[in-house]
Design a protein around this motif. Structure first.
Motif, mmCIF file in Angstrom:
data_model
loop_
_atom_site.group_PDB
_atom_site.id
_atom_site.type_symbol
_atom_site.label_atom_id
_atom_site.label_comp_id
_atom_site.label_asym_id
_atom_site.label_seq_id
_atom_site.Cartn_x
_atom_site.Cartn_y
_atom_site.Cartn_z
ATOM 1 N N ALA A 4 96.247 34.096 48.605
ATOM 2 C CA ALA A 4 96.204 35.220 47.669
ATOM 3 C C ALA A 4 97.422 35.259 46.752
ATOM 4 O O ALA A 4 98.414 34.532 46.936
ATOM 5 N N HIS A 5 97.356 36.136 45.792
ATOM 6 C CA HIS A 5 98.460 36.411 44.866
ATOM 7 C C HIS A 5 99.603 37.119 45.585
ATOM 8 O O HIS A 5 99.488 37.524 46.751
ATOM 9 N N ALA A 6 100.732 37.284 44.887
ATOM 10 C CA ALA A 6 101.907 37.933 45.475
ATOM 11 C C ALA A 6 101.556 39.321 45.983
ATOM 12 O O ALA A 6 101.005 40.142 45.250
ATOM 13 N N GLY A 7 101.865 39.561 47.251
ATOM 14 C CA GLY A 7 101.575 40.839 47.877
ATOM 15 C C GLY A 7 100.158 40.972 48.380
ATOM 16 O O GLY A 7 99.827 41.944 49.057
ATOM 17 N N GLY A 8 99.314 40.006 48.051
ATOM 18 C CA GLY A 8 97.902 40.091 48.416
ATOM 19 C C GLY A 8 97.643 39.662 49.845
ATOM 20 O O GLY A 8 98.461 38.984 50.479
ATOM 21 N N GLY A 9 96.497 40.050 50.328
ATOM 22 C CA GLY A 9 96.079 39.685 51.668
ATOM 23 C C GLY A 9 94.652 39.186 51.660
ATOM 24 O O GLY A 9 94.108 38.797 50.622
ATOM 25 N N ALA A 10 94.040 39.235 52.812
ATOM 26 C CA ALA A 10 92.676 38.718 52.951
ATOM 27 C C ALA A 10 91.687 39.448 52.055
ATOM 28 O O ALA A 10 90.712 38.858 51.575
ATOM 29 N N ALA A 11 91.927 40.743 51.809
ATOM 30 C CA ALA A 11 90.986 41.529 51.009
ATOM 31 C C ALA A 11 90.800 40.969 49.600
ATOM 32 O O ALA A 11 89.778 41.224 48.955
ATOM 33 N N THR A 12 91.769 40.196 49.122
ATOM 34 C CA THR A 12 91.660 39.581 47.800
ATOM 35 C C THR A 12 90.390 38.750 47.676
ATOM 36 O O THR A 12 89.798 38.655 46.595
ATOM 37 N N PHE A 13 89.946 38.164 48.791
ATOM 38 C CA PHE A 13 88.821 37.241 48.753
ATOM 39 C C PHE A 13 87.552 37.829 49.371
ATOM 40 O O PHE A 13 86.663 37.101 49.792
ATOM 41 N N ARG A 14 87.479 39.146 49.401
ATOM 42 C CA ARG A 14 86.283 39.795 49.940
ATOM 43 C C ARG A 14 85.036 39.358 49.173
ATOM 44 O O ARG A 14 83.970 39.134 49.758
ATOM 45 N N GLY A 15 85.162 39.235 47.853
ATOM 46 C CA GLY A 15 84.024 38.807 47.055
ATOM 47 C C GLY A 15 83.596 37.378 47.334
ATOM 48 O O GLY A 15 82.412 37.038 47.242
ATOM 49 N N PHE A 16 84.554 36.519 47.696
ATOM 50 C CA PHE A 16 84.214 35.143 48.034
ATOM 51 C C PHE A 16 83.293 35.105 49.255
ATOM 52 O O PHE A 16 82.426 34.243 49.359
ATOM 53 N N ALA A 17 83.516 36.039 50.177
ATOM 54 C CA ALA A 17 82.680 36.083 51.383
ATOM 55 C C ALA A 17 81.231 36.370 51.037
ATOM 56 O O ALA A 17 80.310 35.922 51.728
ATOM 57 N N GLN A 18 81.012 37.121 49.958
ATOM 58 C CA GLN A 18 79.651 37.424 49.521
ATOM 59 C C GLN A 18 79.026 36.250 48.770
ATOM 60 O O GLN A 18 77.822 36.005 48.876
ATOM 61 N N ASP A 19 79.839 35.512 48.024
ATOM 62 C CA ASP A 19 79.310 34.553 47.059
ATOM 63 C C ASP A 19 79.215 33.122 47.562
ATOM 64 O O ASP A 19 78.346 32.369 47.112
ATOM 65 N N LEU A 20 80.108 32.699 48.423
ATOM 66 C CA LEU A 20 80.105 31.301 48.842
ATOM 67 C C LEU A 20 78.883 30.983 49.689
ATOM 68 O O LEU A 20 78.466 31.800 50.524
ATOM 69 N N PRO A 21 78.309 29.819 49.528
ATOM 70 C CA PRO A 21 77.129 29.452 50.332
ATOM 71 C C PRO A 21 77.499 29.245 51.795
ATOM 72 O O PRO A 21 78.672 29.065 52.145
ATOM 73 N N ASP A 22 76.486 29.239 52.633
ATOM 74 C CA ASP A 22 76.708 29.182 54.075
ATOM 75 C C ASP A 22 77.326 27.869 54.548
ATOM 76 O O ASP A 22 77.926 27.824 55.627
ATOM 77 N N ASP A 23 77.185 26.795 53.761
ATOM 78 C CA ASP A 23 77.746 25.528 54.225
ATOM 79 C C ASP A 23 79.241 25.416 53.963
ATOM 80 O O ASP A 23 79.865 24.407 54.307
ATOM 81 N N VAL A 24 79.836 26.459 53.370
ATOM 82 C CA VAL A 24 81.286 26.502 53.159
ATOM 83 C C VAL A 24 81.876 27.568 54.071
ATOM 84 O O VAL A 24 81.600 28.759 53.931
ATOM 85 N N ASP A 25 82.691 27.139 55.019
ATOM 86 C CA ASP A 25 83.348 28.044 55.954
ATOM 87 C C ASP A 25 84.578 28.640 55.273
ATOM 88 O O ASP A 25 85.497 27.906 54.889
#
Length: 258
Positions: free
Chosen positions: A26-47
């Motif tokens: 993530a960006h400076a100060g960021g955490g896991a929540a930065t990539f919440r949207g990635f969890a919705q968008d990435l296909p199932d074959d990408v962990d």
């Protein structure tokens, strides 16, 4: 230590058992929540695995790391268990510099290298403004700087109690970024894909294009209209490209199978 109990790894969706893995920073100060949207968008074959640094979210009570050398040394050990399948490193803003330095560290340490590196909204490692001194700004100037980038919720910036908890990690991350000592070295032997915006105050087209000097393989640059917020606005385009390029890069990597 299993992946599920590793404090450095945040899971935003169940482990997919996918053929590929994307490790995000993530960006400076960021955490896991930065990539919440990635969890919705990435296909199932990408962990999807998101790096959670000390000093934020579930690691709020831990002291943040302030130097790049120390950070990538800790990451080299902490993330070793994730390197068992073809993987890519994705960094957003200052996280892209960390991803790059980790890729170098893994190469030099003889680990399985990433299949690809993805850098988003970050100047090339050689052109980072290391003397900008953001980590030393007064609190009013720091909040003004963060507000201009538009990546920190206004609730945090405007609420003293919340900013008190957030400030140490963002200052530490900027110190990691601004005091990193770039060293001339052989280009990475893997493709590098860069994402940027035409009106992002943190980058310019030349600083994004300079990433091509860091790879001996394929290089691509995608430019989006808008400012630093393109990361969220154009997220689906980004995640689609990352998934496709990770698959392609893995297929071209010797020994890419499990």
């Amino acid at each position: 230590m299993s992946i599920s109990t590793n404090p450095w790894i945040a899971r935003l969706r169940p482990a997919s058992g996918g053929r590929y893995r994307l490790i995000c920073f993530a960006h400076a100060g960021g955490g896991a929540a930065t990539f919440r949207g990635f969890a919705q968008d990435l296909p199932d074959d990408v962990d999807l695995c998101v790096v959670r640094l000390p000093g934020r979210e579930s690691r709020l009570r831990e002291l943040p790391v302030r130097k790049m050398g120390e950070l990538v040394g800790l990451l080299e050990e902490a993330l070793e268990e994730l390197l068992d399948v073809p993987y890519g490193l994705f960094g957003y803003c200052s996280g892209a510099l960390t991803a790059f330095e980790l890729a170098r560290r893994l190469r030099d340490g003889g680990h399985r290298p990433p299949a690809a590196l993805f850098a988003c909204a970050c100047p090339s490692p050689a052109l980072v403004l290391r003397g900008s001194g953001v980590h030393e700004l007064s609190r009013p100037d720091l909040t003004e700087h963060l507000d201009a980038l538009g990546i920190i919720p206004e609730t945090i910036l405007d609420t003293p109690g919340l900013f008190d908890m957030f400030e140490p990690s963002v200052r530490a991350d900027y110190e990691v970024y601004e005091t990193d000592e770039y060293a001339d070295a052989a280009p990475l032997d893997l493709p590098v894909s860069v994402f940027g915006a035409t009106n992002d105050p943190s980058t310019t087209v030349p600083t994004l294009l300079d990433w091509r000097t860091e790879t001996s393989k394929d290089f691509s640059l995608r430019l989006f209209p808008g400012d630093h917020g393109f990361f969220e606005k154009d997220r689906r385009v980004i995640t689609d490209a990352v998934a496709a390029e990770l698959r392609g890069a893995a297929a071209r990597t010797p020994g890419a199978g499990r």
